[in-house]
Design an enzyme around this catalytic site. Structure first.
Site, PDB file in Angstrom:
ATOM      1  N   GLY A  36       0.740  -1.101   0.023  1.00 22.35           N
ATOM      2  CA  GLY A  36       0.020  -0.040   0.020  1.00 22.35           C
ATOM      3  C   GLY A  36       0.843   1.367  -0.024  1.00 22.35           C
ATOM      4  N   LYS A  41       5.976  16.440  -3.643  1.00 18.52           N
ATOM      5  CA  LYS A  41       6.354  16.950  -2.302  1.00 18.52           C
ATOM      6  C   LYS A  41       7.379  17.990  -2.071  1.00 18.52           C
ATOM      7  CE  LYS A  41       5.028  12.265  -0.910  1.00 18.52           C
ATOM      8  NZ  LYS A  41       5.498  10.921  -1.096  1.00 18.52           N
TER       9      LYS A  41
HETATM   10  P1  NAP Z   1      -6.705   4.217  -2.442  1.00 19.58           P
HETATM   11  O1  NAP Z   1      -6.070   3.244  -1.578  1.00 19.58           O
HETATM   12  O2  NAP Z   1      -6.680   4.023  -3.868  1.00 19.58           O
HETATM   13  O3  NAP Z   1      -7.945   5.008  -2.064  1.00 19.58           O
HETATM   14  C1  NAP Z   1      -8.719   5.833  -2.840  1.00 19.58           C
HETATM   15  C2  NAP Z   1     -10.245   5.799  -2.407  1.00 19.58           C
HETATM   16  O4  NAP Z   1     -10.844   6.801  -2.925  1.00 19.58           O
HETATM   17  C3  NAP Z   1     -11.018   4.684  -2.585  1.00 19.58           C
HETATM   18  O5  NAP Z   1     -11.657   4.325  -1.586  1.00 19.58           O
HETATM   19  C4  NAP Z   1     -11.776   4.834  -3.701  1.00 19.58           C
HETATM   20  O6  NAP Z   1     -13.224   4.364  -3.872  1.00 19.58           O
HETATM   21  C5  NAP Z   1     -12.080   6.515  -3.411  1.00 19.58           C
HETATM   22  N1  NAP Z   1     -12.577   7.139  -4.742  1.00 19.58           N
HETATM   23  C6  NAP Z   1     -11.663   7.250  -5.825  1.00 19.58           C
HETATM   24  N2  NAP Z   1     -12.395   8.100  -6.834  1.00 19.58           N
HETATM   25  C7  NAP Z   1     -13.614   8.329  -6.242  1.00 19.58           C
HETATM   26  C8  NAP Z   1     -14.692   9.262  -6.490  1.00 19.58           C
HETATM   27  N3  NAP Z   1     -14.723   9.795  -7.580  1.00 19.58           N
HETATM   28  N4  NAP Z   1     -15.700   9.353  -5.639  1.00 19.58           N
HETATM   29  C9  NAP Z   1     -15.608   8.872  -4.475  1.00 19.58           C
HETATM   30  N5  NAP Z   1     -14.610   8.127  -3.952  1.00 19.58           N
HETATM   31  C10 NAP Z   1     -13.537   7.971  -4.761  1.00 19.58           C
HETATM   32  O7  NAP Z   1      -5.708   5.493  -2.447  1.00 19.58           O
HETATM   33  P2  NAP Z   1      -4.954   5.865  -0.897  1.00 19.58           P
HETATM   34  O8  NAP Z   1      -3.556   5.153  -1.235  1.00 19.58           O
HETATM   35  O9  NAP Z   1      -5.687   5.883   0.129  1.00 19.58           O
HETATM   36  O10 NAP Z   1      -4.300   7.342  -1.442  1.00 19.58           O
HETATM   37  C11 NAP Z   1      -5.326   8.379  -1.281  1.00 19.58           C
HETATM   38  C12 NAP Z   1      -4.607   9.776  -1.465  1.00 19.58           C
HETATM   39  O11 NAP Z   1      -3.510   9.951  -0.253  1.00 19.58           O
HETATM   40  C13 NAP Z   1      -3.793  10.038  -2.405  1.00 19.58           C
HETATM   41  O12 NAP Z   1      -3.867  11.387  -2.820  1.00 19.58           O
HETATM   42  C14 NAP Z   1      -2.541   9.535  -2.213  1.00 19.58           C
HETATM   43  O13 NAP Z   1      -1.323  10.256  -2.888  1.00 19.58           O
HETATM   44  C15 NAP Z   1      -2.416  10.196  -0.865  1.00 19.58           C
HETATM   45  N6  NAP Z   1      -1.436   9.333   0.183  1.00 19.58           N
HETATM   46  C16 NAP Z   1      -1.360   8.035  -0.006  1.00 19.58           C
HETATM   47  C17 NAP Z   1      -0.431   7.495   0.939  1.00 19.58           C
HETATM   48  C18 NAP Z   1      -0.263   5.898   0.988  1.00 19.58           C
HETATM   49  O14 NAP Z   1       0.522   5.581   1.900  1.00 19.58           O
HETATM   50  N7  NAP Z   1      -1.023   5.383   0.212  1.00 19.58           N
HETATM   51  C19 NAP Z   1       0.164   8.118   1.888  1.00 19.58           C
HETATM   52  C20 NAP Z   1       0.438   9.779   1.882  1.00 19.58           C
HETATM   53  C21 NAP Z   1      -0.825  10.195   0.964  1.00 19.58           C
HETATM   54  P3  NAP Z   1     -13.117   2.863  -3.957  1.00 19.58           P
HETATM   55  O15 NAP Z   1     -12.616   2.023  -2.728  1.00 19.58           O
HETATM   56  O16 NAP Z   1     -14.671   2.232  -4.339  1.00 19.58           O
HETATM   57  O17 NAP Z   1     -12.425   2.357  -5.064  1.00 19.58           O
HETATM   58  N1  HSE Z   2       3.459   6.529  -2.704  1.00 23.95           N
HETATM   59  C1  HSE Z   2       3.858   7.461  -1.964  1.00 23.95           C
HETATM   60  C2  HSE Z   2       5.172   6.901  -1.439  1.00 23.95           C
HETATM   61  C3  HSE Z   2       2.830   7.338  -0.821  1.00 23.95           C
HETATM   62  O1  HSE Z   2       5.712   5.819  -1.631  1.00 23.95           O
HETATM   63  O2  HSE Z   2       5.878   7.805  -0.589  1.00 23.95           O
HETATM   64  C4  HSE Z   2       3.315   8.524   0.156  1.00 23.95           C
HETATM   65  O3  HSE Z   2       3.016   9.792  -0.208  1.00 23.95           O
END
Ligand code: NAP
Ligand code: HSE
Length: 446
Positions: free
Chosen positions: A187, A205
């Protein structure tokens, strides 16, 4: 007791982490803030998808506008990612005067000026602690804690996926593709992993950090960006033999200048800032060399404080949720106290600053060539470098390599990037040089 209702968009890795963290520590936060945080709406793309969120009936929806427009929602949390619909979500919320919390660095990078201007115009704060370095509270540190400093330099390992891949390649000798697949499974990686491995996520970033550190919006197009696709196990091994570790770094440096008193003087003396993302050799004795796996670290040098270091998990559900909760606390306190006053992100004194093109930046380098093993090869390469005014600090031909070509490593003194690139093109054209040369910068941290 006042209650702040949340409209959360996204129930994936981060959204799920926030829901679980609120369940775990919501009461603690209430006791600290004097405000209860209540999940009113959670919007996802597919409500039928199985997820372990145990939400009360009526909370889950597949219509994001419910999470924004519902009059009982006070704070909107955008955790879905992307730069198109997410932009609409955030702008709609801000125009309603609702504070917004986002972890979306791609969105900020693409639309930062528009989003911050809209927030200011409508008297609602836009919070983004989780957008950089997962659980590390670097946004608050730059914006508030180091407000009394000019930022001399910042070096950050800000992409967990790349750091995870480079660490596993170094410590376990596994292949790039295997390490990337594992980062995706855990993830850490973005939905589109080229955002990670080609350096774009780190550039988003680094641009956010540079804007905060220097008080003017850094255009993402001005950020020189290289990823880690071309880093091979061979380079990782040679770097280790030379006492270095390869890391993908976000680099922000004040090159020179300072604020002058008059307008013209201010323009001429305005600092030139280096803002770039590239893989670099870090001396093993430097603390950033020991930051492994998905951990991030950011070393900030301020002119008053000196060197500081922040370290923590840079990706993943729980670490990122921690930063989202911190922003939720600020947004809830805005509403409780009826005030949106915070240290401004962008300041007038910095308006004249500019990002220095990478061609003007001076760096040290590690250069690996695959050459035909015959007398006179070194002389031809070093004479091309000498003609460009570029000095070699050492040449190493590691033993034990047989075949048509042998690897040669050159460690190169400080040289302007433009001159180095020109010399490299000439070297690559030499008949004795096979394969594409590999050039990696060295960060000496002086
Ligand atoms: P993810 O696991 O793909 O989750 C995205 C979520 O958004 C899913 O629940 C999806 O629904 C929902 N979604 C997508 N399009 C939508 C829409 N049009 N309307 C309503 N819901 C919608 O992504 P994530 O890893 O949590 O990342 C989310 C954000 O946090 C991103 O901007 C990412 O860059 C940032 N981020 C991530 C991390 C990390 O470690 N993953 C760290 C820092 C920042 P479904 O579940 O139904 O598909
Ligand atoms: N894809 C990003 C990373 C998630 O690997 O650092 C956190 O922003």
């Amino acid at each position: 007791m006042e209650t702040v209702n949340l409209g959360l968009i996204g129930g994936g890795t981060v959204g799920g982490g926030v829901i679980r963290a609120l369940r775990r520590n919501g009461t603690l936060m209430t006791s600290r803030l004097g405000v209860a945080l209540n999940l009113r709406k959670v919007a996802v793309r597919d409500v039928k998808k199985h997820r372990d969120l145990a939400l009360p009936r009526g909370v889950l929806t597949d219509d994001w506008s419910e999470a924004v427009n519902d009059p009982s929602v006070h704070v909107v949390v955008e955790l879905c990612g992307g730069t198109t619909v997410a932009r609409d979500m955030v702008l709609t919320a801000l125009k309603l005067g609702k504070p917004v919390v986002t972890a979306n660095k791609a969105l900020l990078s693409a639309h930062g000026p528009e989003l911050f201007q809209t927030a200011a115009r409508h008297g609602a704060n836009l919070y983004y602690e989780a957008s950089v370095a997962g659980g590390i509270p670097i946004i608050k540190v730059l914006r508030e804690s180091l407000v009394g400093n000019r930022i001399v330099s910042l070096h950050g390992i800000v992409n967990g996926t790349c750091n995870y891949i480079l660490t596993r390649m170094k410590l376990e000798g596994i292949e790039f593709s295997e390490a990337l697949a594992e980062a995706q499974r855990l993830g850490y990686a973005e939905a589109e992993p080229s955002l990670d491995v080609d350096g774009h996520d780190a550039a988003h970033k680094t641009g956010i950090l540079a804007s905060l550190a220097h008080g003017f919006w850094v255009n993402p197009r001005a950020i020189h960006t290289e990823g880690i696709r071309r880093i091979s196990r061979l380079d990782i091994q040679f770097a280790a033999q030379l006492g270095y570790t390869i890391k993908l770094l976000g680099v922000i440096k004040t090159i020179d200048g300072g604020p002058g008193k008059r307008r013209k003087e201010a323009r001429e003396n305005a600092p030139r800032i280096q803002v770039a993302v590239y893989p670099a050799l870090i001396p093993n004795g430097h603390v950033l060399a020991s930051v492994n796996y998905a951990f991030n670290a950011i070393s900030v040098r301020g002119d008053v404080v000196g060197d500081t270091l922040l370290y923590g998990r840079g990706a993943g559900a729980d670490a990122t949720a921690s930063s989202v909760l911190s922003d939720l606390a600020d947004a809830a306190l805005d509403l409780k106290h009826g005030s949106v006053e915070r240290v401004p992100c962008f300041v007038a004194h910095a308006a004249q600053s500019r990002v220095m093109p990478i061609e003007e930046v001076t760096s040290r380098y590690y250069l690996r060539l695959a050459v035909i093993d015959k007398p006179g090869v070194f002389a031809r390469i070093s004479s091309l470098l000498a003609r460009a005014g570029i000095g070699i600090s050492s040449i190493i031909q590691p033993e034990g390599h047989v075949g048509d070509t042998v690897p040669v490593i050159l460690m190169i003194h400080d040289a302007p990037n433009a001159a180095m690139q020109k010399a490299l093109r000439q070297i690559a054209r030499l008949g004795v040089v096979r394969d594409e040369p590999v050039l990696i910068r060295v960060e000496p941290f002086e």
